[in-house]
Design a protein around this motif. Structure first.
Motif, mmCIF file in Angstrom:
data_model
loop_
_atom_site.group_PDB
_atom_site.id
_atom_site.type_symbol
_atom_site.label_atom_id
_atom_site.label_comp_id
_atom_site.label_asym_id
_atom_site.label_seq_id
_atom_site.Cartn_x
_atom_site.Cartn_y
_atom_site.Cartn_z
ATOM 1 N N ASP A 128 0.864 -1.183 0.000
ATOM 2 C CA ASP A 128 0.000 0.000 0.000
ATOM 3 C C ASP A 128 0.898 1.231 0.000
ATOM 4 O O ASP A 128 2.068 1.155 0.384
ATOM 5 C CB ASP A 128 -0.915 -0.006 1.219
ATOM 6 C CG ASP A 128 -2.210 0.775 0.998
ATOM 7 O OD1 ASP A 128 -2.304 1.505 -0.019
ATOM 8 O OD2 ASP A 128 -3.104 0.661 1.833
ATOM 9 N N THR A 149 0.378 3.906 5.425
ATOM 10 C CA THR A 149 -0.315 3.255 6.527
ATOM 11 C C THR A 149 -0.260 4.142 7.762
ATOM 12 O O THR A 149 0.693 4.903 7.933
ATOM 13 C CB THR A 149 0.285 1.871 6.833
ATOM 14 O OG1 THR A 149 -0.519 1.216 7.796
ATOM 15 C CG2 THR A 149 1.706 1.956 7.338
ATOM 16 N N LEU A 153 -3.392 -3.480 6.046
ATOM 17 C CA LEU A 153 -2.475 -4.498 5.539
ATOM 18 C C LEU A 153 -2.646 -5.822 6.291
ATOM 19 O O LEU A 153 -2.563 -6.896 5.680
ATOM 20 C CB LEU A 153 -1.033 -4.006 5.619
ATOM 21 C CG LEU A 153 -0.669 -2.943 4.581
ATOM 22 C CD1 LEU A 153 0.695 -2.347 4.880
ATOM 23 C CD2 LEU A 153 -0.707 -3.525 3.178
ATOM 24 N N ALA A 187 4.224 -1.040 3.398
ATOM 25 C CA ALA A 187 3.690 0.292 3.110
ATOM 26 C C ALA A 187 4.876 1.194 2.761
ATOM 27 O O ALA A 187 5.938 1.097 3.388
ATOM 28 C CB ALA A 187 2.939 0.855 4.309
#
Length: 122
Positions: free
Chosen positions: A70, A73, A79, A94
């Protein structure tokens, strides 16, 4: 709330540095939750030269470990939830840890705020 704009050049450089710290020889496919995860996953799949798997789709085990990535975060909840969705050995990553909040070149001019942020501001 303070926001910082991340342009494509910075994002790509940070992604590459972050991926270079992983044991990438076991990663066989990449996915990412939501819109930002999809953007990060496509970039990572090109960089690592492994398939991009749309989030939620079945990832074939013979490919190897699944990288779930991603862009940013705050708590890691997204996640962790994404990793629990797959019956694979997953590596989660992340690119940015918030705060400070970040938004990206591909987002609209004013960053997205979430329902819980509206409640906190009140």
């Amino acid at each position: 709330m303070t926001w910082r704009l991340v342009d494509e050049r910075e994002f790509r450089a940070r992604l590459e540095l972050t991926l270079d710290d992983l044991p990438t020889d076991t990663i066989g496919a990449v996915t990412g939750p939501g819109r930002s995860g999809a953007v990060a996953a496509v970039y990572a799949s090109h960089y690592l030269r492994v398939p991009f798997i749309p989030y939620g789709a079945k990832a074939p085990h013979h490919l190897g470990d699944l990288l779930i990535i991603d862009t940013a975060t705050q708590t890691g909840k997204t996640l962790r939830k994404a990793s629990a969705k797959y019956d694979h050995r997953c590596i989660t990553l992340a690119i940015y840890n918030e705060p400070p909040r970040v938004y990206f070149w591909y987002e609209r001019e004013h960053p997205q705020t979430f329902r819980h942020e509206h409640r906190e501001a009140a």
